[in-house]
Design a protein around this motif. Structure first.
Motif, PDB file in Angstrom:
ATOM      1  N   LYS A  69       0.840  -1.201   0.000  1.00 49.04           N
ATOM      2  CA  LYS A  69       0.000   0.000   0.000  1.00 49.04           C
ATOM      3  C   LYS A  69       0.880   1.258   0.000  1.00 49.04           C
ATOM      4  O   LYS A  69       1.752   1.417   0.843  1.00 49.04           O
ATOM      5  CB  LYS A  69      -0.914   0.019   1.221  1.00 49.04           C
ATOM      6  CG  LYS A  69      -1.749   1.292   1.344  1.00 49.04           C
ATOM      7  CD  LYS A  69      -2.378   1.411   2.709  1.00 49.04           C
ATOM      8  CE  LYS A  69      -3.036   2.752   2.964  1.00 49.04           C
ATOM      9  NZ  LYS A  69      -2.135   3.905   2.846  1.00 49.04           N
ATOM     10  N   TYR A  73      -3.720   6.459   0.119  1.00 45.28           N
ATOM     11  CA  TYR A  73      -4.880   5.593  -0.103  1.00 45.28           C
ATOM     12  C   TYR A  73      -5.469   5.183   1.244  1.00 45.28           C
ATOM     13  O   TYR A  73      -4.727   4.900   2.188  1.00 45.28           O
ATOM     14  CB  TYR A  73      -4.488   4.327  -0.871  1.00 45.28           C
ATOM     15  CG  TYR A  73      -4.248   4.552  -2.341  1.00 45.28           C
ATOM     16  CD1 TYR A  73      -5.201   4.203  -3.286  1.00 45.28           C
ATOM     17  CD2 TYR A  73      -3.056   5.121  -2.785  1.00 45.28           C
ATOM     18  CE1 TYR A  73      -4.980   4.408  -4.640  1.00 45.28           C
ATOM     19  CE2 TYR A  73      -2.818   5.336  -4.132  1.00 45.28           C
ATOM     20  CZ  TYR A  73      -3.781   4.981  -5.060  1.00 45.28           C
ATOM     21  OH  TYR A  73      -3.567   5.185  -6.393  1.00 45.28           O
ATOM     22  N   VAL A  74      -6.810   5.141   1.318  1.00 43.74           N
ATOM     23  CA  VAL A  74      -7.460   4.686   2.539  1.00 43.74           C
ATOM     24  C   VAL A  74      -7.740   3.196   2.410  1.00 43.74           C
ATOM     25  O   VAL A  74      -7.998   2.682   1.318  1.00 43.74           O
ATOM     26  CB  VAL A  74      -8.765   5.459   2.826  1.00 43.74           C
ATOM     27  CG1 VAL A  74      -8.465   6.896   3.187  1.00 43.74           C
ATOM     28  CG2 VAL A  74      -9.723   5.398   1.644  1.00 43.74           C
ATOM     29  N   SER A  75      -7.703   2.508   3.548  1.00 47.32           N
ATOM     30  CA  SER A  75      -7.858   1.041   3.560  1.00 47.32           C
ATOM     31  C   SER A  75      -9.321   0.648   3.697  1.00 47.32           C
ATOM     32  O   SER A  75      -9.701  -0.083   4.614  1.00 47.32           O
ATOM     33  CB  SER A  75      -7.022   0.434   4.696  1.00 47.32           C
ATOM     34  OG  SER A  75      -5.667   0.737   4.525  1.00 47.32           O
ATOM     35  N   THR A  76     -10.137   1.120   2.775  1.00 51.89           N
ATOM     36  CA  THR A  76     -11.551   0.784   2.745  1.00 51.89           C
ATOM     37  C   THR A  76     -11.944   0.463   1.307  1.00 51.89           C
ATOM     38  O   THR A  76     -11.181   0.713   0.371  1.00 51.89           O
ATOM     39  CB  THR A  76     -12.416   1.954   3.255  1.00 51.89           C
ATOM     40  OG1 THR A  76     -12.132   3.121   2.470  1.00 51.89           O
ATOM     41  CG2 THR A  76     -12.129   2.256   4.713  1.00 51.89           C
ATOM     42  N   SER A  78     -14.711   1.745  -0.120  1.00 51.06           N
ATOM     43  CA  SER A  78     -15.247   2.986  -0.679  1.00 51.06           C
ATOM     44  C   SER A  78     -15.033   4.082   0.348  1.00 51.06           C
ATOM     45  O   SER A  78     -14.816   3.813   1.531  1.00 51.06           O
ATOM     46  CB  SER A  78     -16.741   2.851  -1.006  1.00 51.06           C
ATOM     47  OG  SER A  78     -17.484   2.570   0.165  1.00 51.06           O
ATOM     48  N   ASP A  79     -15.086   5.326  -0.103  1.00 46.64           N
ATOM     49  CA  ASP A  79     -14.836   6.444   0.800  1.00 46.64           C
ATOM     50  C   ASP A  79     -15.793   7.579   0.475  1.00 46.64           C
ATOM     51  O   ASP A  79     -15.826   8.060  -0.666  1.00 46.64           O
ATOM     52  CB  ASP A  79     -13.389   6.916   0.688  1.00 46.64           C
ATOM     53  CG  ASP A  79     -13.059   8.012   1.681  1.00 46.64           C
ATOM     54  OD1 ASP A  79     -13.011   7.707   2.890  1.00 46.64           O
ATOM     55  OD2 ASP A  79     -12.896   9.168   1.249  1.00 46.64           O
ATOM     56  N   ARG A  83     -11.851   9.939  -1.444  1.00 47.97           N
ATOM     57  CA  ARG A  83     -10.416   9.679  -1.478  1.00 47.97           C
ATOM     58  C   ARG A  83     -10.124   8.353  -2.183  1.00 47.97           C
ATOM     59  O   ARG A  83     -10.982   7.487  -2.309  1.00 47.97           O
ATOM     60  CB  ARG A  83      -9.854   9.656  -0.054  1.00 47.97           C
ATOM     61  CG  ARG A  83      -9.944  10.989   0.664  1.00 47.97           C
ATOM     62  CD  ARG A  83      -9.531  10.872   2.124  1.00 47.97           C
ATOM     63  NE  ARG A  83     -10.446  10.024   2.886  1.00 47.97           N
ATOM     64  CZ  ARG A  83     -10.352   9.791   4.185  1.00 47.97           C
ATOM     65  NH1 ARG A  83      -9.344  10.336   4.874  1.00 47.97           N
ATOM     66  NH2 ARG A  83     -11.232   9.018   4.800  1.00 47.97           N
ATOM     67  N   LYS A  84      -8.892   8.204  -2.638  1.00 43.25           N
ATOM     68  CA  LYS A  84      -8.490   6.963  -3.300  1.00 43.25           C
ATOM     69  C   LYS A  84      -8.483   5.821  -2.286  1.00 43.25           C
ATOM     70  O   LYS A  84      -8.085   6.007  -1.140  1.00 43.25           O
ATOM     71  CB  LYS A  84      -7.098   7.131  -3.917  1.00 43.25           C
ATOM     72  CG  LYS A  84      -7.047   8.147  -5.036  1.00 43.25           C
ATOM     73  CD  LYS A  84      -5.649   8.292  -5.607  1.00 43.25           C
ATOM     74  CE  LYS A  84      -4.697   8.968  -4.615  1.00 43.25           C
ATOM     75  NZ  LYS A  84      -3.371   9.240  -5.259  1.00 43.25           N
ATOM     76  N   THR A  85      -8.925   4.640  -2.713  1.00 43.32           N
ATOM     77  CA  THR A  85      -9.016   3.489  -1.822  1.00 43.32           C
ATOM     78  C   THR A  85      -8.153   2.343  -2.329  1.00 43.32           C
ATOM     79  O   THR A  85      -7.807   2.274  -3.516  1.00 43.32           O
ATOM     80  CB  THR A  85     -10.466   2.988  -1.686  1.00 43.32           C
ATOM     81  OG1 THR A  85     -10.839   2.293  -2.891  1.00 43.32           O
ATOM     82  CG2 THR A  85     -11.439   4.137  -1.444  1.00 43.32           C
ATOM     83  N   TRP A  98     -11.606  -7.697   0.723  1.00 37.38           N
ATOM     84  CA  TRP A  98     -11.573  -6.587   1.663  1.00 37.38           C
ATOM     85  C   TRP A  98     -10.245  -6.616   2.418  1.00 37.38           C
ATOM     86  O   TRP A  98      -9.594  -7.665   2.514  1.00 37.38           O
ATOM     87  CB  TRP A  98     -12.747  -6.681   2.642  1.00 37.38           C
ATOM     88  CG  TRP A  98     -12.817  -7.995   3.358  1.00 37.38           C
ATOM     89  CD1 TRP A  98     -12.093  -8.411   4.440  1.00 37.38           C
ATOM     90  CD2 TRP A  98     -13.665  -9.107   3.021  1.00 37.38           C
ATOM     91  NE1 TRP A  98     -12.439  -9.694   4.803  1.00 37.38           N
ATOM     92  CE2 TRP A  98     -13.397 -10.142   3.951  1.00 37.38           C
ATOM     93  CE3 TRP A  98     -14.630  -9.314   2.026  1.00 37.38           C
ATOM     94  CZ2 TRP A  98     -14.053 -11.362   3.904  1.00 37.38           C
ATOM     95  CZ3 TRP A  98     -15.279 -10.533   1.983  1.00 37.38           C
ATOM     96  CH2 TRP A  98     -15.001 -11.536   2.913  1.00 37.38           C
ATOM     97  N   ARG A 102      -6.266  -2.353   8.830  1.00 36.79           N
ATOM     98  CA  ARG A 102      -6.114  -1.101   8.103  1.00 36.79           C
ATOM     99  C   ARG A 102      -4.723  -0.524   8.268  1.00 36.79           C
ATOM    100  O   ARG A 102      -4.019  -0.805   9.230  1.00 36.79           O
ATOM    101  CB  ARG A 102      -7.138  -0.065   8.597  1.00 36.79           C
ATOM    102  CG  ARG A 102      -8.581  -0.440   8.309  1.00 36.79           C
ATOM    103  CD  ARG A 102      -9.522   0.707   8.607  1.00 36.79           C
ATOM    104  NE  ARG A 102     -10.895   0.363   8.275  1.00 36.79           N
ATOM    105  CZ  ARG A 102     -11.905   1.238   8.289  1.00 36.79           C
ATOM    106  NH1 ARG A 102     -11.682   2.483   8.651  1.00 36.79           N
ATOM    107  NH2 ARG A 102     -13.122   0.844   7.953  1.00 36.79           N
TER     108      ARG A 102
END
Length: 241
Positions: A69, A73-76, A78-79, A83-85, A98, A102
């Motif tokens: 990672k 980037y967010v560890s989801t 969807s946001d 933000r980019k995931t 999934w 995180r």
């Protein structure tokens, strides 16, 4: 090739061998229409093995990914803030996976993704005490901070398990540390460092349990776990006893 049922189930990524043994003992597994027993063996190319009525297939239907990672980037999946995931990075894997745990927006490194709920639970539940190792680049008085970080600390009113902290190189006023924890509180390492008077410049996870970040993976790229790595993920040996 014939193998013990618990190993077959584990190799297909459905559960650890210990859990598979419990399934066999409780009658959830059949071989060619007959209730299985501990010690039974089967060949998935020849025998029909069912778990809860669903056929066990070679290789299984589960997906396990290792992602390097990058920051930003967010560890989801969807946001709501747009933000980019990490889901964007693994969209071509062919499965709905999934993240297992995180890494925050500004952190980087090893992130495992799967569609296996049992493995997710095993790695995240505090009772399993799965170690996570981070490299942290900091500024501040590291000598003063080390005994604080490795001693008793409290976050959100909860006493933390002692961390394993090792100091690395220092260059230009920036020190590198290795921090190993097995809890997973929100931004835990960053908050621990803040309590110890350190400013975190960079944070990278390099290990989770027995799995190490593949150094050949460029930031933002992923690969599938090998069969051996899946077995390591379940906490099992790769040899049949």
């Amino acid at each position: 090739m014939e193998e013990r049922l618990q190993k077959l189930i584990s190799s297909c990524g459905l559960a650890s061998r210990r859990t598979a043994e419990e399934w066999i003992s409780s009658g959830r597994v059949t071989v060619n229409g007959e209730k299985a027993h501990l010690g039974d063996r089967a060949d998935l190319d020849r025998d029909q093995v069912l778990v809860d009525g669903k056929r066990l297939r070679p290789g299984g239907a589960r997906t396990y990914l290792m992602l390097n990672k990058p920051r930003g980037y967010v560890s989801t999946l969807s946001d709501e803030q747009g933000r980019k995931t990490v889901a964007d990075l693994v969209s071509g894997c062919g499965a709905r996976v999934w993240p297992i745990g995180r890494l925050d927006l500004d952190s980087e490194g090893l992130l495992l993704l799967t569609d296996n709920g049992e493995i997710t639970h095993r790695l995240l539940h505090p009772s399993h005490e799965v170690e996570k190792e981070y490299l942290v680049w900091v500024t501040g008085n590291v000598e003063k901070a080390l005994p604080i970080l490795s001693g008793p600390m409290v976050l959100d009113g909860e006493k933390l398990a002692p961390a394993q902290v090792r100091r690395g190189r220092t260059s230009g006023g920036v020190s590198q540390m290795s921090v190993v924890i097995h809890q997973g509180k929100n931004r835990q390492v960053r908050r621990m460092c803040a309590q110890a008077g350190l400013n975190v410049l960079r944070l990278k996870r390099i290990r989770e349990g027995a799995l190490h970040l593949d150094r050949t993976l460029a930031p933002g790229t992923w690969r599938r776990l090998t069969e051996q790595e899946v077995l390591l993920l379940t906490g099992e040996e790769t040899t049949d006893n």
